[in-house]
Design an enzyme around this catalytic site. Structure first.
Site, PDB file in Angstrom:
ATOM      1  N   ARG A 118     -27.338   3.459   0.886  1.00  8.21           N
ATOM      2  CA  ARG A 118     -27.001   2.501  -0.183  1.00  8.21           C
ATOM      3  C   ARG A 118     -26.143   3.107  -1.283  1.00  8.21           C
ATOM      4  NH1 ARG A 118     -32.557   1.388   0.443  1.00  8.21           N
ATOM      5  NH2 ARG A 118     -32.877  -0.207   2.020  1.00  8.21           N
ATOM      6  N   LYS A 140     -11.956  -1.416  -3.992  1.00 11.25           N
ATOM      7  CA  LYS A 140     -12.111  -2.241  -2.790  1.00 11.25           C
ATOM      8  C   LYS A 140     -12.213  -1.335  -1.577  1.00 11.25           C
ATOM      9  CE  LYS A 140     -10.037  -6.615  -4.105  1.00 11.25           C
ATOM     10  NZ  LYS A 140      -9.020  -7.634  -3.758  1.00 11.25           N
ATOM     11  N   GLU A 182       4.350  -2.106  -2.360  1.00 12.47           N
ATOM     12  CA  GLU A 182       3.273  -2.368  -3.339  1.00 12.47           C
ATOM     13  C   GLU A 182       3.718  -1.983  -4.754  1.00 12.47           C
ATOM     14  OE1 GLU A 182       0.274  -3.816  -3.155  1.00 12.47           O
ATOM     15  OE2 GLU A 182      -0.132  -3.934  -1.003  1.00 12.47           O
ATOM     16  N   LYS A 224      -2.490  -1.509 -12.298  1.00 13.96           N
ATOM     17  CA  LYS A 224      -3.650  -1.951 -11.510  1.00 13.96           C
ATOM     18  C   LYS A 224      -4.945  -1.684 -12.275  1.00 13.96           C
ATOM     19  CE  LYS A 224      -5.801  -2.233  -7.066  1.00 13.96           C
ATOM     20  NZ  LYS A 224      -5.736  -2.008  -5.629  1.00 13.96           N
ATOM     21  N   GLU A 234     -12.881  -9.510  -9.322  1.00 14.02           N
ATOM     22  CA  GLU A 234     -11.897 -10.507  -8.906  1.00 14.02           C
ATOM     23  C   GLU A 234     -12.352 -11.935  -9.160  1.00 14.02           C
ATOM     24  OE1 GLU A 234      -9.697  -9.393  -5.449  1.00 14.02           O
ATOM     25  OE2 GLU A 234      -9.065 -11.443  -5.086  1.00 14.02           O
ATOM     26  N   ARG A 238      -7.558 -10.506 -11.418  1.00 12.80           N
ATOM     27  CA  ARG A 238      -7.393  -9.512 -10.366  1.00 12.80           C
ATOM     28  C   ARG A 238      -6.752 -10.096  -9.116  1.00 12.80           C
ATOM     29  NH1 ARG A 238     -11.343  -4.684  -8.185  1.00 12.80           N
ATOM     30  NH2 ARG A 238      -9.964  -4.109  -6.476  1.00 12.80           N
ATOM     31  N   ASN A 242      -2.934  -9.809  -5.368  1.00 11.83           N
ATOM     32  CA  ASN A 242      -2.774 -10.262  -3.991  1.00 11.83           C
ATOM     33  C   ASN A 242      -1.460 -10.977  -3.741  1.00 11.83           C
ATOM     34  OD1 ASN A 242      -4.833  -9.816  -1.895  1.00 11.83           O
ATOM     35  ND2 ASN A 242      -6.199 -10.340  -3.586  1.00 11.83           N
ATOM     36  N   HIS A 245      -0.019 -11.183  -0.278  1.00 15.75           N
ATOM     37  CA  HIS A 245      -1.018 -10.669   0.662  1.00 15.75           C
ATOM     38  C   HIS A 245      -1.599 -11.739   1.580  1.00 15.75           C
ATOM     39  CE1 HIS A 245      -0.667  -7.040  -1.660  1.00 15.75           C
ATOM     40  NE2 HIS A 245      -1.640  -6.438  -1.026  1.00 15.75           N
ATOM     41  N   HIS A 249      -1.473 -10.750   5.179  1.00 16.08           N
ATOM     42  CA  HIS A 249      -2.651 -10.578   6.035  1.00 16.08           C
ATOM     43  C   HIS A 249      -2.526 -11.430   7.296  1.00 16.08           C
ATOM     44  CE1 HIS A 249      -5.447  -9.110   2.546  1.00 16.08           C
ATOM     45  NE2 HIS A 249      -4.597  -8.196   2.932  1.00 16.08           N
ATOM     46  N   HIS A 262       0.790  -2.353   6.525  1.00 15.05           N
ATOM     47  CA  HIS A 262       0.335  -3.265   5.477  1.00 15.05           C
ATOM     48  C   HIS A 262       1.465  -3.553   4.483  1.00 15.05           C
ATOM     49  CE1 HIS A 262      -2.200  -5.215   2.535  1.00 15.05           C
ATOM     50  NE2 HIS A 262      -1.887  -4.303   1.619  1.00 15.05           N
TER      51      HIS A 262
END
Lengths: 361, 361
Positions: A118, A140, A182, A224, A234, A238, A242, A245, A249, A262
């Site tokens: 954890r 992330k 990016e 960022k 987010e 935030r 994206n 993206h 994606h 990417h």
């Protein structure tokens, strides 16, 4: 060396940006809490930099997991190999995990650290420009699922990030360009002056000028970090990170992980988002041209793959994390330097972009 | 109905404790944020209570994952079935996941909710006494690994917990006893009066008296909530909740998940911890006898399996999450009603307990 502090209360951490940082053992060891250290890296990076990191850790009990290189290995199965190694060597909850590699290694190493017992301490050494400006800030982490990219993961912050410009000297050209995609994004969503700086300095970045790279990484990480500090989980702003993206994606998932990098998919997706922003009446034709031109100069693809038609795009975009009750929401541009929050889009406009932008004949 | 608030700042949530709560649709629906709801349950619970929950959700888009029943299915592979269903149905980040079942379902459902799109809302409806008093409070979620129990997971809080005493009427006797093992633990670690109450009221619990059960659940949850509020991430006092668990996990792992119920293994482990506490000079012979007697009256096993010798125990205990740099640390008892923080133990004493306690001949 510059130190950029990411301000997240108890979870704050520094990003070290500079040259020859891997030679400074103390940058790394000051963040390690016990004798047990696991390094997660890949087959491309290990021959180049693993020994250098190991040399810094001669006083520790170090194990290494070397994964195959590529987005297609960012899966629960390969994640489990990291757990296997941690458990086989009876690593405790205060063991540290170092992710040495690009975005895939950072995402998987971070997610493994988030989940093992954890949560164990985690250090990022990003070795691609993309990872330095993107996946090393914001916490992330995660893996892909056959039905969607980054669908399984956690928000989990590292102890520190070591962004060494020297390692970019061995990065291949295609990966360098993918990272620049990016970098351009940060100019587009919130800093028009940085976008203009990129137009003036793109050749220096492509020539791997260390000063120019350090400036680009620092501006990107600062942008960022400001966004993430304002909205870690987010809830709103935030999401602007994206930009491009959701389209991107869809391209990565639809074409099979690994066929597009990417950053390449994001470059195409950002051009699609710019086209849709024009159809919304927000960007001018000249704005869109200026955006496409910069991506092209960075040696990035700007047209969607012919194999994905509009219907397939929409199907793939329907599982995006920004969606609400299955409705597609997108980040668009109000101007160069200002992104919208996620907005629902008229289907006719979206279809017009998907059929009209970058499609030959 | 009693409502117990678990106080964790922004992540606070209520536990509803009472009879016939599954009939109150509003308890559930007030915590759901969008139309999309996934129910995760198992083959034992589904025929008993799934329809009742579905009836409360007629206004929602509901999907169901029915897993096989048992600790041996608490794996990454079965977790992935939950992700498959969420993605196949394009569930968004504001979809809700309801875990309807015992501790295994709560742990897996909670971990799936923690990881899916990096976190979606999660509601617990625990259907065993063990889950009501233990896994429904504290936010520990996760799955097992062949090399160690609960080694992969997250801290993740639910929106609410609905602890309905009525569902305990269908619980089998062995599961009821396993739950009582954890209830006894709360008396042992921090509330001597509750331990005495259990000595006086054990038969009412075994007879499934709803009032007695509600009292036991409420005292257990309140104790656990106080401990968790003081130390959510288990930096110190939360570790006391692990009394008997280091021995117990070794039994579960060593004998194969599913051969002992978690509560059964904890009962044995707690008796071993009591024996070791006596060898440390903290408990008297009479204290240890009193503890063993109560577990026996609750129809729980109190002796370690013959198949696990001392060496195998130590090997299995070496991967416990409380360990530091591979050294075994245990929660012991200073007295009935007072647990220690994790303490390192002289190996000779540990071996004496492992060889001496509960071994015939």
């Amino acid at each position: 060396m510059k130190t950029l502090q990411v301000d997240l209360g108890q979870r704050s951490y520094p990003i070290y940006i500079g040259s020859r940082l891997l030679e400074q053992a103390d940058l790394l060891t000051r963040h390690i809490r016990s004798k047990q250290v696991l390094i997660v890296t890949n087959e491309t990076v290990a021959p180049l930099y693993l020994q250098q990191v190991l040399d810094n850790l001669s006083d520790f009990v170090v194990e290494t997991v070397i994964l195959p290189d590529g987005e297609q290995y960012k899966t629960l199965d390969y994640l489990n190999r990291i757990f296997d190694t941690l458990l086989t060597h009876k690593f405790s909850r205060n063991a540290s995990l170092i992710a040495l590699g690009g975005g895939v290694i950072g995402d998987m190493g971070g997610f493994a650290a988030a989940c093992y017992q954890r949560g164990i301490p985690f250090i990022q050494i990003p070795t691609t420009l993309l990872a330095q400006v993107d996946s090393s800030v914001g916490g992330k982490t995660g893996v892909n699922h056959p039905l969607g990219k980054n669908m399984i993961g956690a928000f989990y912050q590292p102890q520190c990030v070591i962004a060494d410009m020297s390692v970019l000297s061995t990065l291949d050209d295609r990966q360098l360009s993918a990272g620049i995609a990016e970098v351009i994004k940060y100019g587009l969503i919130r800093e028009p002056d940085f976008f203009a700086w990129l137009e003036d300095n793109l050749e220096s970045l492509l020539d791997r000028d260390v000063e120019a790279l350090a400036h680009a990484v620092e501006r990107s990480c600062r942008n960022k970090a400001e966004v993430v500090a304002a909205d870690e989980k987010e809830a709103d702003v935030r999401a602007t990170l994206n930009l491009g993206h959701t389209f991107g994606h869809a391209i990565e998932t639809g074409m099979g992980y690994g066929s597009y990098l990417h950053g390449e998919a994001v470059a195409i997706g950002t051009c699609q988002a710019a086209d849709l922003s024009r159809r919304k009446g927000w960007l001018t034709d000249a704005d869109v041209e200026r955006i496409i031109r910069l991506f092209k100069r960075a040696r990035l693809p700007v047209e969607p793959p012919a194999a994905l038609d509009a219907n397939r795009f929409i199907e793939l975009m329907a599982v995006d994390k920004k969606n609400v009750d299955g409705n597609i929401r997108l980040i668009l541009l109000k101007s160069i330097g200002e992104a919208t929050l996620p907005v629902g889009v008229e289907k006719a406009l979206l279809v017009a972009t998907l059929n009209g932008y970058g499609r030959k004949g």
